[in-house]
Design an enzyme around this catalytic site. Structure first.
Site, mmCIF file in Angstrom:
data_model
loop_
_atom_site.group_PDB
_atom_site.id
_atom_site.type_symbol
_atom_site.label_atom_id
_atom_site.label_comp_id
_atom_site.label_asym_id
_atom_site.label_seq_id
_atom_site.Cartn_x
_atom_site.Cartn_y
_atom_site.Cartn_z
ATOM 1 N N CYS A 130 0.813 -1.227 0.000
ATOM 2 C CA CYS A 130 0.000 0.000 0.000
ATOM 3 C C CYS A 130 0.847 1.279 0.000
ATOM 4 O O CYS A 130 0.589 2.212 -0.768
ATOM 5 C CB CYS A 130 -0.941 -0.006 1.201
ATOM 6 S SG CYS A 130 -0.148 -0.549 2.716
ATOM 7 N N HIS A 243 -3.031 6.376 4.571
ATOM 8 C CA HIS A 243 -1.592 6.407 4.859
ATOM 9 C C HIS A 243 -1.029 7.749 4.404
ATOM 10 O O HIS A 243 -1.337 8.213 3.297
ATOM 11 C CB HIS A 243 -0.847 5.322 4.069
ATOM 12 C CG HIS A 243 -1.042 3.924 4.578
ATOM 13 N ND1 HIS A 243 -1.762 3.596 5.697
ATOM 14 C CD2 HIS A 243 -0.553 2.740 4.091
ATOM 15 C CE1 HIS A 243 -1.730 2.286 5.882
ATOM 16 N NE2 HIS A 243 -1.003 1.743 4.912
#
Ligand code: A2P
Length: 341
Positions: A130, A243
């Site tokens: 990710c 994130h």
């Protein structure tokens, strides 16, 4: 492929698996049937697929008969065991785990960056880590314009990246602390509520974590350039979704912050969100629930000749996982590559 594909989601009860189902629907991915697969623990339960409910089936070696495409997000050991069974049965696998990413025979793909690598797949395609995905969608256009020599990245990663159980852990630790109780740690080695953990995944012999080395190695493979030097510090923070990354790059050719903004504003999948005077910059609460990767705080690094700093945020469950996997499947379909050669 003439008929619409039969699609299986492996790990359909998990945080990413559920998002994969939503993403297939949201993007009108052509399908004649969608199957939800997970472990025996959840066989017989249901997961939502728009207005329908899909009954979860136990994943077995026979699950892939008649399936054209399988999106896997059920951990590395499940992928290691079952992805080859799927490919053998003629089903193309897009795998979200780290099991196959560095295998030279397996393409590691971010559709905005290296879609052409899909042409040599042999049945398994790896979805990158990710934090790597959101970084490379921003790096690629800058690399094309000015050749990136070195990247220094520090991450601030949400708990959803660890899965459903970590989302529950952060929620319950917050509740426990507000009620004067001790926070119970089951998923992470230390409390995650009101804390930051400079450890994601295990430590390796070189003193980096596995997550940090994923960012180093996967970036080179996706960008198709081994000469880019990357160093990473990855940190888990008490955020549910999204994130964040502080990214510093050194380029061969000088890029001003204005030029970088202009390049990035044309880049697919990237949204420049950068007006500090108006307090506009990327944050997890901005990127969560969005498909784009947000970039802001773009400024020249005054400590070197050709350097830039920026802040990059994306929804780790969407672009960092489910969306990227479905986008890979879309390219496979468009290029008639949804078959095992
Ligand atoms: P289950 O719910 O049956 O345990 P997350 O990353 O959010 O924790 O989700 C992990 C997903 O992977 C879940 O859907 C989980 O199913 C699935 N999974 C974990 N281990 C296996 C396994 N051995 N076989 C099939 N699915 C698995």
């Amino acid at each position: 492929m003439k008929k619409n594909p039969v699609v299986a989601v492996v790990g359909a009860t998990g945080a990413v698996g559920r998002e994969m189902l939503d993403t297939l629907l949201r993007r009108n991915f052509p399908h004649s049937e969608v199957r939800a697969l997970a472990s025996s623990r959840s066989a017989g339960t249901t997961v939502e697929f728009g207005s329908k409910k899909l009954t979860v089936q136990e994943l077995t070696e026979d699950s892939f008969k008649g399936v054209d495409l399988a999106l896997f997000s059920a951990g590395g050991s499940t992928s290691e065991k079952f992805a080859p069974c799927a490919a053998k049965a003629g089903c193309v696998v897009v795998d979200n785990s780290s099991a196959w990413r560095m295998d030279p025979a397996v393409p590691l793909v971010v559709p905005e960056v290296n879609p052409d690598d899909l042409s040599w797949h042999k049945g398994i395609i790896a979805n990158p880590n990710c934090s790597t995905i959101q970084m490379v969608v921003v790096l690629k256009p800058l690399h094309d314009a000015a050749r990136i020599k070195r990247v220094v990245v520090s991450t601030y990663q949400a708990v959803s990246g660890t899965g459903q159980k970590a989302i529950v852990e952060l929620e319950s630790q917050v509740r426990q602390l507000f009620n004067g109780q001790e926070a119970e740690c089951k998923v992470y080695p230390h409390r995650i509520a009101f804390n930051c953990l400079p450890q994601i995944d295990v430590f390796l012999d070189n003193e980096y974590t596995k997550e940090e080395m994923k960012m180093v190695l996967e970036t080179k493979k996706i960008m198709g350039d081994d000469s880019i030097r990357v160093t990473a510090t990855t940190v888990r923070v008490p955020v549910f979704y999204g994130h964040s990354e502080s990214v510093n790059i050194e380029t061969e050719k000088k890029l001003t912050s204005k030029e970088a903004r202009a390049i990035l504003s044309q880049a697919p999948g990237v949204r420049v969100f950068d007006n500090p005077g108006e307090k506009i910059y990327p944050m997890p609460i901005v990127a969560a629930g969005e498909d784009d990767t947000f970039v802001g705080r773009i400024r020249e690094d005054e400590s070197i000749d050709n350097g830039l700093n920026m802040f990059v945020v994306a929804d780790n469950i969407r672009k960092g996982a489910a969306l990227n996997a479905v986008q890979i499947a879309e390219v496979l379909l468009q290029r008639d590559l949804l078959r095992v050669p």
